[in-house]
Design a protein around this motif. Structure first.
Motif, mmCIF file in Angstrom:
data_model
loop_
_atom_site.group_PDB
_atom_site.id
_atom_site.type_symbol
_atom_site.label_atom_id
_atom_site.label_comp_id
_atom_site.label_asym_id
_atom_site.label_seq_id
_atom_site.Cartn_x
_atom_site.Cartn_y
_atom_site.Cartn_z
ATOM 1 N N THR A 63 17.203 30.185 10.278
ATOM 2 C CA THR A 63 16.932 28.749 10.031
ATOM 3 C C THR A 63 16.423 28.191 11.450
ATOM 4 N N GLN A 67 12.546 26.156 11.482
ATOM 5 C CA GLN A 67 12.552 25.003 11.397
ATOM 6 C C GLN A 67 11.678 24.288 12.536
ATOM 7 N N TYR A 68 11.469 23.017 12.482
ATOM 8 C CA TYR A 68 10.977 22.250 13.454
ATOM 9 C C TYR A 68 11.661 22.418 14.766
ATOM 10 N N LEU B 39 12.900 16.403 8.485
ATOM 11 C CA LEU B 39 13.005 17.984 8.465
ATOM 12 C C LEU B 39 13.140 18.455 6.995
ATOM 13 N N PRO B 40 12.479 19.634 6.603
ATOM 14 C CA PRO B 40 12.965 20.361 5.482
ATOM 15 C C PRO B 40 14.469 20.709 5.476
ATOM 16 N N ASN B 41 14.754 20.852 4.129
ATOM 17 C CA ASN B 41 16.107 21.265 4.148
ATOM 18 C C ASN B 41 16.238 22.795 4.482
ATOM 19 N N PRO B 42 17.041 23.248 5.460
ATOM 20 C CA PRO B 42 16.913 24.785 5.770
ATOM 21 C C PRO B 42 17.405 25.525 4.685
ATOM 22 N N ASN B 373 17.945 16.150 4.060
ATOM 23 C CA ASN B 373 18.624 17.017 4.968
ATOM 24 C C ASN B 373 20.077 16.826 5.028
#
Lengths: 396, 396
Positions: A63, A67-68, B39-42, B373
């Protein structure tokens, strides 16, 4: 097709780029022997170790790897780099390090943060051609200090420092393009001269780990501390394709400026690659890996020197690198490197004429030879043909 | 510590950066409910598929994945992107695509190639804050066209185009920060207005694949062709950490300028990541992966809207996004978003006040909420608390 108005920056002449394009067009040949490039030898790439490292990273921290992330770069990787510095007597904190997309991006970030149009900067003569290209984007006035077999001409350096350049950009160890290295006396003298000024010393060191014998050189950082910026990269030791380099800067204000700029231009360097590389470095011995590369490059360098001494006319001079990837050849003045390159390519041999490594000089008689990308037999064969071409051109 | 002279560029005020730093300092709390980020959802990250893709790439093409590569980027990945465009009715060749370190770098390359200090450019009001930061590096004069529920104010656009801006930068689909989308009439009108000018249309489209229903929108590219530059990214669909975005530009002269600049600033985007991503895209269905993300984000968006309508006072307005990651809230004028953000953080809730999304407006009453998120329960809980805070502030 509509035509648009471009920025002044992007319409300025690019001698280095145009020269390279011209050279590249000639080198699309199937049986080419190339001494022109600067690619690491692919037999040194640890592909399976990297696959194992990737599996581990994605199993354990998938993860985070996708992720960023933060603009500074992956902390454990920065800690690894700081630890490597410490082994060389350079006390740099992981907090002083910014991971960049190869050291090429480091040069751009530094230029953007330091150079206004017309500012003076100082480089080596000759210098790394892609550094010249980056600097030109910011349109500084560039002076060049002549390299010699001790390092640099200190009298020239003294004179140019009086013009208060923003920085002096140098590759003191196994330099690109010359293969020359600053001796310890030159390093101390350089530091003493710079100390009296506000000129930043940017030490680029992509080749320092690729030394062919046990001799190490005095690190300049401890002499100049936060007046120094160190640039490093994993491109010549592990993989250029992953584009992971760094800036080390213990001047906290300057570091904040560099970091802010890095964040604005691309947020951060790919964290997936940073974490995979770090895992590789944890699970494998970089020292052992370097031993393999150094042995390989040393044999290749020795072969090239032996062949040069056998086949080139005695009036052709060359450097004898103690490490790195290149040597530098000086032809008799009546023969230009471009004339030699043009003739060599007809015989399927590519060399890098010296011209684009200079800010001002043109039609020079110097050229760069890379020895890391051909096997020993090919090196001998190529240098033999090149020697014959030089003899023919000198006779004509 | 020595002090050095920095470039004008790096000493210019950065309202967006300072504002973000201020916000970030407040958000280092353990039990924070954050609607502030993007942020995209991990849970959407395909980590094991990526590990399998890496093993395959390193087994089959390890040497290519670790070696230097070309500035354009990995050809099969560019072909994949071109094919995706074709499915949307956009006829772009793989040769028109340049892979960048996320679309953030694409913005920097475009700005560098197009903007001289003082040049006019046009953006949406409000706009993506990190785009504003990049543009500011080049010190243009920025005008902003107001967004509305059809897309943009076409009268304003007409007036601003008369000032001959170099480009108009827009996110017509599920915009950041507002979640608004241009309807088809606005798209056609926009293209007709731009066609009469030499203003380049830069269409950034990070969220277009994240639509919650079957409605698609007219692509603008076929209406404007080589007057358009398309920006794309895999950050919101596969992984932001890999930093892989792109520029699509069918104007060949402009494309050459962009490519030359990309090469100078960092040689190329990490080829290791490009090849792994491409292998992932070959061995897995991006469409199926997107279905999963869209279902997730749609539920989250619906929950946030339901909760807003339940807990926020009726005078608070909000957009209803049909896709993407954000919605935009407009408070009654007497309440600023910063006042709300400051109060909310005391209750462990982070929101993005609207201020840094504007070129000029300050102390605004608008704010951005991200819904991707948090789980549904947390969204409801956070919006409930936020609603109570708004009521209290309005009453005081």
């Amino acid at each position: 097709m509509k035509t648009f108005n471009y920025s002044t920056r992007s319409t300025r002449p690019d001698f280095q780029g145009d020269f390279l394009d011209m050279m590249l067009q000639a080198t699309n040949k199937p049986n080419l022997i190339s001494f022109a490039g600067g690619l690491p030898n692919p037999i040194s790439f640890p592909t399976q170790e990297m696959a194992a490292a990737t599996q581990k990273v994605l199993d354990q921290h998938g993860t985070i790897a996708m992720q960023y992330s933060i603009p500074e770069g992956y902390l454990p990787l920065r800690q690894f780099i700081a630890h490597q510095y410490l082994k060389q007597g350079i006390d740099i904190s992981a907090n002083d390090i910014i991971i960049t997309n190869g050291s090429q991006q480091a040069l751009d970030i530094l230029s953007a943060v330091l150079i206004d149009e017309g500012d003076k900067i100082l480089i080596e003569k000759p210098s790394y051609l892609a550094a010249l290209q980056v600097f030109h984007l910011y349109n500084p006035k560039i002076n060049s200090v002549t390299l010699n077999h001790h390092g640099i001409d200190l009298q020239e350096l003294t004179a140019y420092l009086e013009q208060k350049p923003k920085f002096f950009y140098a590759i003191p160890t196994f330099q690109n393009p010359t293969g020359l290295t600053y001796d310890n006396e030159t390093r101390i003298a350089l530091a003493n001269l710079l100390k009296k000024t506000n000129t930043i010393f940017i030490e680029d060191n992509p080749y320092g780990d690729l030394r062919f014998n046990d001799e190490t050189f005095l690190p300049i950082y401890p002499l100049l501390k936060d007046q120094t910026i160190l640039l490093g990269t994993f491109s010549k030791t592990v993989s250029p394709g992953m584009r992971i380099g760094w800036i080390a800067c213990s001047n906290s204000y300057l570091k904040q400026k560099l970091l802010a700029y890095k964040q604005i231009v691309d947020l951060h360097t790919n964290i997936f690659g940073q974490m995979v590389l770090h895992q590789y470095l944890c699970d494998n011995s970089l020292e052992q890996h370097l031993e393999k590369i150094k042995k390989l490059y040393k044999e290749q360098a020795e072969q090239m020197i032996t062949s040069i001494q056998k086949y080139f006319p005695a009036e052709v001079k060359h450097t004898i690198p103690q490490g790195g990837m290149f040597l530098w050849v000086t032809l008799p003045q009546k023969l230009t490197a471009v004339a030699l390159a043009n003739e060599a390519i007809k015989h399927d041999i590519a060399i890098a004429a010296g011209d684009p490594f200079y800010e001002e000089e043109r039609n020079v008689s110097t050229l760069r030879l890379n020895y890391t990308n051909c096997d020993l037999k090919t090196i001998d064969q190529g240098i033999k043909i090149l020697g014959q071409i030089i003899k023919n051109l000198l006779a004509s």
